[in-house]
Write an enzyme that holds these catalytic residues in place. Structure first.
Site, PDB file in Angstrom:
ATOM      1  N   GLU A   1       0.828  -1.200   0.000  1.00  0.00           N
ATOM      2  CA  GLU A   1       0.000   0.000   0.000  1.00  0.00           C
ATOM      3  C   GLU A   1       0.862   1.250   0.000  1.00  0.00           C
ATOM      4  OE1 GLU A   1      -1.260   1.918   3.800  1.00  0.00           O
ATOM      5  OE2 GLU A   1      -1.723  -0.149   4.370  1.00  0.00           O
TER       6      GLU A   1
ATOM      7  N   LYS B   1      -8.320  -3.836  10.218  1.00  0.00           N
ATOM      8  CA  LYS B   1      -6.993  -3.328  10.559  1.00  0.00           C
ATOM      9  C   LYS B   1      -7.039  -2.863  12.010  1.00  0.00           C
ATOM     10  CE  LYS B   1      -4.180   0.787   9.639  1.00  0.00           C
ATOM     11  NZ  LYS B   1      -4.021   1.955   8.745  1.00  0.00           N
TER      12      LYS B   1
END
Length: 203
Positions: free
Chosen positions: A33, A122
């Site tokens: 990412e 997350k």
């Protein structure tokens, strides 16, 4: 082998991102990412997706709005990671056929994210939740919920987290910081992969 390790390339620049992405891929890390508060992040995502997107899941971090989701999709990204739980961002990601990993901390946020369609959670900041907190959350979450520890998880405690039931990890500055070369990243990534594999063997 698709290990659930997400490389967080905060601060990466377009000119270096391809070499770093290839170093990660060579080391066994297939999820990457580029946080949107990096320099020219959409350019980096486009270059990274073009170079390794057929073998890696490339996307963006620090995604805070639906507009950001659309911009990442237009750049070739297929993963949306956020520091918060925003149902609109999750819905936009899923509508675009992308993976969604929102940031959560409390049970209420965990369930709100799952109801909105999140692919995984997350746990952020993981250092404050800890393996014991994860154990408490896992007691009430659906058994197949994917969880990722981000912020405070690394090779030194992978095994402890894995024993508590974590799915995977998001790794930032201990894997990449501005100024690191592709060789630096490769060496760090190899250690991450070795520590993860060792933790899995002990679980």
């Amino acid at each position: 082998m698709d290990r659930p390790l997400i490389a967080i390339l905060r601060g990466v620049t377009p000119n270096e991102v391809v070499a770093i992405g290839r170093a990660l891929l060579d080391s066994g890390i297939t999820r990457m990412e580029v946080p949107l508060n990096s320099p020219d992040p959409l350019d980096s995502i486009a270059r990274l997706a073009g170079a390794v997107g057929s073998d890696a899941l490339v996307g963006a971090g620090t995604v805070l709005s639906e507009e950001d989701v659309h911009a990442v999709a237009d750049s070739g990204g297929r993963m949306i990671v956020s520091p918060d739980c925003n149902p609109a961002v999750i819905s936009a990601a899923k509508a675009g056929g992308m993976k969604s990993y929102p940031g959560v901390f409390t049970p209420s946020e965990c369930f709100a994210a799952l109801r909105a369609g999140a692919d995984g959670l997350k746990l952020f900041p993981a250092s404050l939740i800890g393996p014991a907190g994860l154990g408490a959350l896992r007691a009430v979450l659906p058994a197949d919920t994917e969880t990722y520890a981000v912020g405070g998880a690394g090779p030194e405690n992978f095994a402890e987290w894995l024993k508590a039931g974590i799915t995977g990890f998001g790794i930032g500055t201990s894997l990449y910081s501005p100024g690191f070369s592709a060789d630096d990243v490769r060496a760090r990534a190899q250690k991450m992969v070795e520590a993860y594999d060792a933790g899995i063997a002990l679980r």
